[in-house]
Every structure is written in structure tokens, then in C-alpha cells.
Design an enzyme around this catalytic site. Structure first.
Site, PDB file in Angstrom:
ATOM      1  N   SER A  38      -9.570  -1.457   7.447  1.00 55.12           N
ATOM      2  CA  SER A  38      -9.014  -1.282   6.099  1.00 55.12           C
ATOM      3  C   SER A  38      -8.227  -2.466   5.553  1.00 55.12           C
ATOM      4  CB  SER A  38      -8.125  -0.035   6.061  1.00 55.12           C
ATOM      5  OG  SER A  38      -8.912   1.112   6.182  1.00 55.12           O
ATOM      6  N   SER A  94      -9.334   0.889   3.299  1.00 51.69           N
ATOM      7  CA  SER A  94      -8.589   1.753   2.418  1.00 51.69           C
ATOM      8  C   SER A  94      -7.466   1.053   1.650  1.00 51.69           C
ATOM      9  CB  SER A  94      -7.964   2.894   3.224  1.00 51.69           C
ATOM     10  OG  SER A  94      -7.079   2.384   4.218  1.00 51.69           O
ATOM     11  N   LYS A 150       0.862  -1.195   0.000  1.00 51.42           N
ATOM     12  CA  LYS A 150       0.000   0.000   0.000  1.00 51.42           C
ATOM     13  C   LYS A 150       0.895   1.240   0.000  1.00 51.42           C
ATOM     14  CE  LYS A 150      -3.847   1.655   2.945  1.00 51.42           C
ATOM     15  NZ  LYS A 150      -4.645   1.297   4.132  1.00 51.42           N
TER      16      LYS A 150
END
Lengths: 465, 76
Positions: free
Chosen positions: A173, A149, A74
Site C-alpha cells: 500500500s 491503500s 493517511k
């Protein structure tokens, strides 16, 4: 292929890391236009690392199960010399001069970073509908969100654009996108994995987590990532987690809790049916099921929001003054809301948190883990803001986080594993959580379930292209 | 900051967010404040219920170590 399938062949020289990374990069080029899973692809450095891995393995210097395995991170994990945007316009040109601890550990284990994945701006949201980099699409249905996310990390993994990936989890997330993309996603105990070099969102709620194609893969990755880090104040000095999942097959005598309150309210019927069926499978594996009442679970969820808002706003306060126009509208609204939370409420929420966590811990004297749905629905459509559940309209963000957010307040380990598909062909997730630092219990249940079901074998059609 | 508003059928008094924003000098345009006000109302109400108890003897779940040692890297 999973890490467990690849690594013996890599070690034996039957699969070349160079060929594996070359194929992964080709798949990224093929599918990135449709998925938008990556913000940065690191072709040159990935190929260089692959050549190094191949040399090392050929000369007998095999480092372990992640050696030569391509992964994605990420884009909030700091990578030395490589842009780390946190999905924001504000940090679009930020290039760290050091690596996050987890990036260091993976490099030492021989894993190969192929790119940085898309996320909700500053990790503050669940849709991954990013105004600066565009939306990330779900490989199971490109019109739908991957969840967030950490949605770029799950879109990439589900479509075969890496073999495992890293995420972060402040209010679900890791578990939400794992559920929406049909993957295994683990949020270990708070303090288990270093957060050094990870762009924060809420300091007392942020966890590093990761995704794999199987529970065994997630356990193998945890074995590399877990451990104390003197550079991270929240890092716990605990012994490493037990990870020998094949030592105790089945769940005979394992005490498993099923909540009678909160977790089964306002679910899509197909999601509820899949989770109930999974519970029957767990019973069939020998688990002793007990209905449990989780005291104050509604408070866990609302106080987790109350705590996150001022923590995130405090983090971005200077930018709110100087770069207000550069935030996306949804994140700006949340940061504005955080300015209205009273300091006294924040501190009382952190007091109440301690009471709630003590109560939850006592529950683990009776059961070893608790099983729930991960999300009340499958993946919503991109741009959808409200969904109807149990006859009520509900904000997509609140619905998606309602069953996962409270566990960030508790800091306990939690995993999502695939447990079925709805009639639209979208994956459904099963959440399992346990006592702090008992990742083994959570992984054991997840592994036993996975072995007794066929869901993990289903991949989105584009993964075969 | 004003007397606040009371929700129908509820004893909870909701603060006047606009007054608070002005008093604190928050530079939030009126239209954006209007958009976030319903969320603030709902969160305020929910958290009154969650925090309505004596918590004075409980330590907040925050960490501080007196031996801070070397500080982490500054954020960008």
C-alpha cells in the site's frame, strides 16, 4: 519543490513557512474537488504551526530539514483532537485523544500537518474506490485510480497539495500508489518505524512508510521517523539507518540481483521495457548485475494473503457482528473470507514464513539489493476490476499486489522509484529491496538511478496549476 | 461438514464452505457466500501447495514477550 530544495531556503529565511503553508492550503482548495485526496483539511492548526515555525526559525531555533515543511498523513494515523476515520463509515466520528508516534516525531521536527488523506476503507484494498468518502483520483489521469491503500497521500503529493506524506503498507500500500502516481515510496524494514497510534490491518504485516518527490527527501524523512519506540511491541532496537546518500556516488562494485523467476512474468510490455531499461542504467552506473532465483516467491505472495485475512478479520470480528451493514462490499467480502481460514493453516503459514525469510536472507550474502518492477501495469481505470496480462484475465487487486505483497511477509526494506512512462502518459515504478535493516543499500541504488535519469522531474500537469 | 468437492484434474479436496459457515454460525447471507466461494477455493488450493511440507520443527513467526509491561491503548 522538494524538501532538499525548500529547507535551505526556509532556514535562510528566504521562504516563509507561513507563505508555504498558505500556498499549499490554496492548492488544496483548488484541486480537492477533482482529486478527493483529503478527508480532513486542518487549515487552522496548520497555519498556527506555520506561524510558530516562522517565529522559531527567525529567532535561530531551526529544528532541521523538515522544519516548516507541510505534509499529509493517511487518515489512519491517530491525531489528537482530529477525526481519524480509517476511511470507514464505522470510525467516521472517531477522534483520538493522542497522537501516533510518527505524528509526534514529525511535530518535534517542525513539520506541519495540513490534512488527513483518503484511503481504501480500513486500508484493506488497492483501488481507493471508497464507498463512504468517494474515490480518490490519480493526478496523471483523473479517470484512473491512484493505487492504494495510501492513494490519497500520493494523489496529494503528486498534485502539489503537500511536500511529503505518510502511508502504511500491509500488502504493497505504499509501493503501489507510489508507482501509479510517479513518486518515491519507501516501506522500511518491519520494526524500523513505530506503529503506535496507527490503525492496524494485519498485525504481523503492517509497516509505516512514506512518500517524497525524491529519494533524498524520503531518506531525510526516514531519519526523523526511524527509531525504537517502547510503546510499540514490534519496534526494533536497531541503530539508526545510514542515510548519507552522496557519500558513495555511482554503484561501482555494488552487487545487484535481477530475478530470473516470477517478477517478469505477465507484465504490460511497456512496463517491462521501462524496467529493463532502468536495469541497463544501473549497470552503466557500475553495478555488478547477477541473475538470481528467489526460492518460493510464489509462496511468499499466497501466504501473505493467507496470513492477512484472519489477522484483519480478527481485528474486525466484533464489528462484523454489530456493524456488518456499515462495511463496503469489497472489504466485507474479504473479512468474511478471513473467517474460513483454519488456525492450523495460519500457524503453518507463519512457520513457512520463517523458512522463506531465511532463504531470502541467504540470497543477500550474494547480492546487496534486488531490482524488480513494482507493478505489472500502470494505473487501471476507476471501476475496472479485471485486466488482461499475458493473454490472461487477472483481478486488478491481485495483479497490483502480486510483485509487492510477498515483501511484507519478509519484512525487508523496499522502495519504488519512477522509471518511465507508458504511451498513455502514466508513470511506471521500479522496485528495489534489500536485506532487513539495510535501508541504505536500497536508498543508495534508488538515489543513483534517480540522479542518472530524468523521470522525477516530470510532474502531472495539474501540479503546475 | 460434508465431504468437500474435488477440482477437476487436481487431488485437492475443497471444503464445503456453506456447511462450515452453518456449523460455525457465521451470519453470511447465501448470495454473499456464493460470491466469495471461488476466491476461497482458489486460496485453499494455492495454500495446500504452499504448506505441503513438514513445518513442525519451525517456530511460527509471531512475537510474544513475557514482560508485556504497559499494554497499548485499546482500539476504538
Amino acid at each position: 519543490m522538494t524538501i532538499a530544495e525548500l529547507s535551505p531556503q526556509i532556514q535562510a529565511g528566504k521562504i516563509s513557512p507561513v507563505e508555504l503553508v498558505t500556498e499549499t492550503l490554496a492548492r488544496i482548495r483548488r484541486h480537492q474537488p477533482a482529486l478527493n485526496a483529503y478527508i480532513t483539511v486542518m487549515e487552522e492548526s496548520a497555519m498556527e504551526q506555520a506561524r510558530q515555525a516562522e517565529r522559531e526559525i527567525r529567532t535561530g531555533h531551526y529544528r532541521g530539514p523538515l522544519h516548516g515543511i507541510p505534509y499529509a498523513a493517511k487518515d489512519l494515523f491517530y491525531t489528537r483532537g482530529v477525526a481519524t476515520t480509517a476511511g470507514s463509515k464505522i470510525l467516521r466520528d472517531f477522534v483520538p485523544d493522542y497522537d501516533a508516534t510518527v505524528i509526534e516525531r514529525l511535530r518535534e521536527a517542525g513539520a506541519i500537518l495540513v490534512g488527513k488523506t483518503g484511503l481504501h476503507e480500513f486500508a484493506y484494498g488497492v483501488t481507493n474506490n471508497n464507498p463512504h468518502f468517494g474515490p480518490v483520483h490519480n493526478p496523471w489521469d483523473l479517470a484512473r485510480i491512484p493505487g492504494g491503500s495510501s492513494g490519497g497521500s500520493t494523489a496529494a503529493l503528486a498534485a502539489g497539495l503537500c511536500t511529503f506524506s505518510l502511508g502504511s503498507d500491509t500488502g504493497g500500500s505504499v509501493r503501489i500508489p507510489a508507482s501509479f502516481c510517479g513518486l518515491v515510496g519507501l516501506k522500511p524494514t518491519f520494526g524500523r518505524i513505530s506503529r503506535y497510534g496507527v490503525f492496524p490491518l494485519g498485525h504481523t504485516l503492517d509497516h509505516v512508510g512514506h512518500f517524497g518527490l525524491s529519494v533524498a527527501d524520503v531518506a531525510a524523512i526516514l531519519g526523523v521517523l526511524a527509531g525504537p519506540d517502547p510503546r510499540d511491541d514490534s519496534s526494533a532496537n536497531e541503530p539508526p539507518p545510514r542515510l548519507d546518500l552522496s557519500a558513495e556516488p555511482g554503484l561501482k562494485g555494488f552487487r545487484l540481483g535481477v530475478p530470473r523467476n516470477y517478477y517478469f512474468e505477465r507484465l504490460e510490455p511497456e512496463a517491462e521495457a521501462a524496467v529493463r531499461a532502468a536495469i541497463q542504467v544501473l549497470r552503466g552506473l557500475g553495478a555488478e548485475m547477477e541473475e538470481v532465483e528467489i526460492q518460493g516467491i510464489e509462496d511468499f505472495t499466497v501466504l501473505s494473503r493467507l496470513i492477512l485475512m484472519p489477522e484483519a478479520t480478527a481485528l474486525h470480528r466484533a464489528r462484523l457482528k454489530t456493524r456488518r451493514a456499515d462495511f463496503g462490499p469489497d472489504v466485507l467480502a474479504l473479512l468474511d473470507q478471513g473467517q474460513f481460514i483454519l488456525a492450523t493453516d495460519y500457524l503453518d503459514a507463519q512457520r513457512r514464513r520463517r523458512q522463506l525469510v531465511r532463504g531470502l536472507d541467504r540470497l543477500f550474502d550474494r547480492v546487496q539489493a534486488i531490482v524488480t518492477p513494482t507493478t505489472p501495469t500502470t494505473a487501471p481505470k476507476i471501476g475496472e476490476t479485471m485486466i488482461k496480462l499475458g493473454g490472461q484475465d487477472e483481478d486488478v487487486r491481485l495483479a497490483s499486489t502480486r510483485l509487492v505483497r510477498g515483501l511484507n511477509l519478509a519484512g525487508v526494506p523496499a522502495i519504488s522509484v519512477p522509471c518511465g512512462f507508458d504511451s498513455k502518459g502514466l508513470p511506471i515504478g521500479l522496485q528495489i529491496f534489500g536485506r532487513a535493516f539495510d535501508e541504505y543499500a536500497v536508498l543508495r541504488v534508488a538515489h543513483a538511478y534517480e540522479q542518472a535519469s530524468e523521470w522525477r522531474k516530470r510532474r502531472p500537469p495539474m501540479a503546475a496549476l | 461438514m460434508g465431504r468437500g468437492k474435488r477440482l477437476a484434474g487436481d487431488d485437492t479436496v475443497i471444503p464445503m464452505w456453506k456447511n462450515i459457515a452453518q456449523a460455525l454460525g457465521l451470519q453470511i447471507p447465501d448470495d454473499q457466500l456464493e460470491k466469495i466461494s471461488p476466491t476461497l477455493d482458489a486460496l485453499w488450493t494455492a495454500t495446500r501447495r504452499a504448506l505441503d511440507r513438514d513445518l513442525s520443527s519451525v517456530e511460527p513467526a509471531l512475537t510474544f514477550h513475557a514482560d508485556l509491561g504497559s499494554e497499548g491503548e485499546p482500539e476504538p
